[in-house]
Design a protein around this motif. Structure first.
Motif, PDB file in Angstrom:
ATOM      1  N   ASN A  62      11.695  19.239   6.793  1.00 11.51           N
ATOM      2  CA  ASN A  62      12.068  20.562   7.283  1.00 11.51           C
ATOM      3  C   ASN A  62      13.573  20.792   7.156  1.00 11.51           C
ATOM      4  O   ASN A  62      14.025  21.839   6.687  1.00 11.51           O
ATOM      5  CB  ASN A  62      11.631  20.695   8.746  1.00 11.51           C
ATOM      6  CG  ASN A  62      11.881  22.089   9.287  1.00 11.51           C
ATOM      7  OD1 ASN A  62      11.171  23.030   8.951  1.00 11.51           O
ATOM      8  ND2 ASN A  62      12.908  22.238  10.111  1.00 11.51           N
ATOM      9  N   ALA A 121       7.185  22.896   7.169  1.00 11.70           N
ATOM     10  CA  ALA A 121       8.457  22.237   6.820  1.00 11.70           C
ATOM     11  C   ALA A 121       8.894  22.572   5.398  1.00 11.70           C
ATOM     12  O   ALA A 121      10.088  22.550   5.080  1.00 11.70           O
ATOM     13  CB  ALA A 121       8.322  20.721   6.980  1.00 11.70           C
ATOM     14  N   TYR A 128       9.446  24.509  10.511  1.00 13.18           N
ATOM     15  CA  TYR A 128       8.828  23.579  11.466  1.00 13.18           C
ATOM     16  C   TYR A 128       9.742  23.409  12.672  1.00 13.18           C
ATOM     17  O   TYR A 128      10.963  23.430  12.556  1.00 13.18           O
ATOM     18  CB  TYR A 128       8.608  22.238  10.774  1.00 13.18           C
ATOM     19  CG  TYR A 128       8.375  21.058  11.710  1.00 13.18           C
ATOM     20  CD1 TYR A 128       7.107  20.772  12.208  1.00 13.18           C
ATOM     21  CD2 TYR A 128       9.437  20.227  12.077  1.00 13.18           C
ATOM     22  CE1 TYR A 128       6.894  19.680  13.040  1.00 13.18           C
ATOM     23  CE2 TYR A 128       9.229  19.133  12.904  1.00 13.18           C
ATOM     24  CZ  TYR A 128       7.960  18.864  13.387  1.00 13.18           C
ATOM     25  OH  TYR A 128       7.765  17.786  14.210  1.00 13.18           O
ATOM     26  N   THR A 177       8.132  14.801   8.805  1.00 15.44           N
ATOM     27  CA  THR A 177       8.044  16.266   8.817  1.00 15.44           C
ATOM     28  C   THR A 177       9.386  16.893   9.189  1.00 15.44           C
ATOM     29  O   THR A 177       9.842  17.855   8.547  1.00 15.44           O
ATOM     30  CB  THR A 177       6.952  16.727   9.800  1.00 15.44           C
ATOM     31  OG1 THR A 177       5.730  16.061   9.490  1.00 15.44           O
ATOM     32  CG2 THR A 177       6.715  18.224   9.710  1.00 15.44           C
TER      33      THR A 177
END
Length: 342
Positions: free
Chosen positions: A275, A328, A333, A271
């Motif tokens: 991002n 993201a 995020y 993630t």
């Protein structure tokens, strides 16, 4: 509906801002291994319960636009008689299907492999389409070593991916093209960069030769990361910068979406890296998204433990991971969001 109209409709439904693809297409040996880690037997009933749990997660369609299913899942039904592709479609999630048959060593190219399954592919795809699949996925695998991938490996794998993609499009199914450069090894991030670049150049040359229309494919590549045993690690910004550089060099602007695989990254790493890529992407010509398997499912498996009473907690864990990856997609995020409730 013409083939092109069909392909465009699927691309429109798959390539959506803030959304990505859930990979739930683990083969029988892989799902058995995942289940073993939580002491659950890999029976058809348990696999059906697990994949039903994923697809029926409330609100999942807010962040997931498509799901890649294993062949068995296409034919499974919930207790109330709905097929699992119908459960997905009911959430606005496009059902897709993994169609390759796994890899085998490539003759005269030590250390390289090639994926099987082209024989009879058109007939199988026609059947999957009748069962509700609207896109397909095929994975070729590349190891990094001082000698790999070889030229034979690069050319053979690219040719197979292109032949698969051409067959898919001829039948109105969008192909996900997945050239996975493996994380295994102690190579530096610069070596991964070199390999991802030559792999993708070979793939797009082959797609062009086979007249695959790039407007109707989704690319599922590896991010540029150091080997998992490398001494020098890399931060999200370096991974994003190198990944974007190699994508700009090798992926034509006609491709609508690049949906990265997680390839052994932890859920949080996958993630954070996605991002950073989106935060740095500027006016990139493609959507930059995700098609994660373990990076979405691992926390869900741990919450589920094979127990019916844990279904709600497991679904909350999936919704949370999907939501964080949705953030993201916009470069919005932050690690603090991991602590917040689902």
């Amino acid at each position: 509906m013409t083939i092109k109209t069909e392909l465009q409709a699927t691309i429109t439904d798959l390539v959506v801002a803030g959304k990505g693809i859930l990979a739930a297409d683990e083969s029988a040996p892989t799902i058995a291994k995942r289940f073993k880690a939580i002491n659950v037997e890999s029976t058809e009933a348990n696999r059906c319960a697990w994949r039903s749990l994923l697809l029926a997660t409330p609100g999942l369609g807010e962040f997931i636009s498509g799901v890649i299913l294993f062949e068995e899942t296409l034919g499974q039904t919930t207790p109330d008689g709905k097929s699992l592709p119908e459960v997905a479609a009911g959430q606005g999630i496009v059902p897709g299907i993994k169609v390759d048959k796994g890899f085998t060593p490539l003759t005269n190219a030590p250390g390289d492999v090639v994926t099987q399954g082209l024989d009879g592919l058109a007939e199988r795809l026609a059947g999957y389409k009748e069962q509700g699949a609207r896109f397909a996925k095929w994975r070729e695998v590349y190891s990094i070593s001082p000698h790999n991938p070889t030229q034979i490996g690069l050319e053979t794998n690219a040719e197979v991916l292109a032949r698969y993609a051409a067959v898919c499009q001829s039948l109105g199914l969008v192909p996900i093209v997945e050239p996975e450069v493996l994380l295994d090894g102690d190579h530096a991030i610069g070596r991964c960069f070199e390999v991802v670049e030559i792999v993708q150049q070979a793939v797009f040359h082959a797609l062009h030769r086979h007249r695959v229309e790039l407007e109707y494919i989704v690319l599922k590549p590896s991010m540029v990361v150091p080997g998992k045993d490398a001494q020098l690690r890399a931060g999200a910004e370096e991974i994003a910068e190198k990944t974007l550089t190699v994508m700009r060099r090798s992926v034509p602007a006609a491709v609508p979406s690049i949906n990265f695989l997680s390839g052994g990254q932890t859920p949080e790493e996958a993630t954070a890296n996605l991002n950073a890529i989106n935060a740095m992407a500027g006016n990139a010509p493609w959507q930059l998204s995700f098609s994660y398997g373990r990076a979405l499912q691992q926390p869900v498996l741990e919450a589920w433990q094979g127990k019916p009473e844990n279904v709600s907690a497991a679904q909350q864990a999936l919704y949370k991971r999907a939501r964080l990856n949705g953030a993201a997609r916009y470069g919005q995020y932050s690690a603090e969001m991991e602590q917040a409730q689902a």
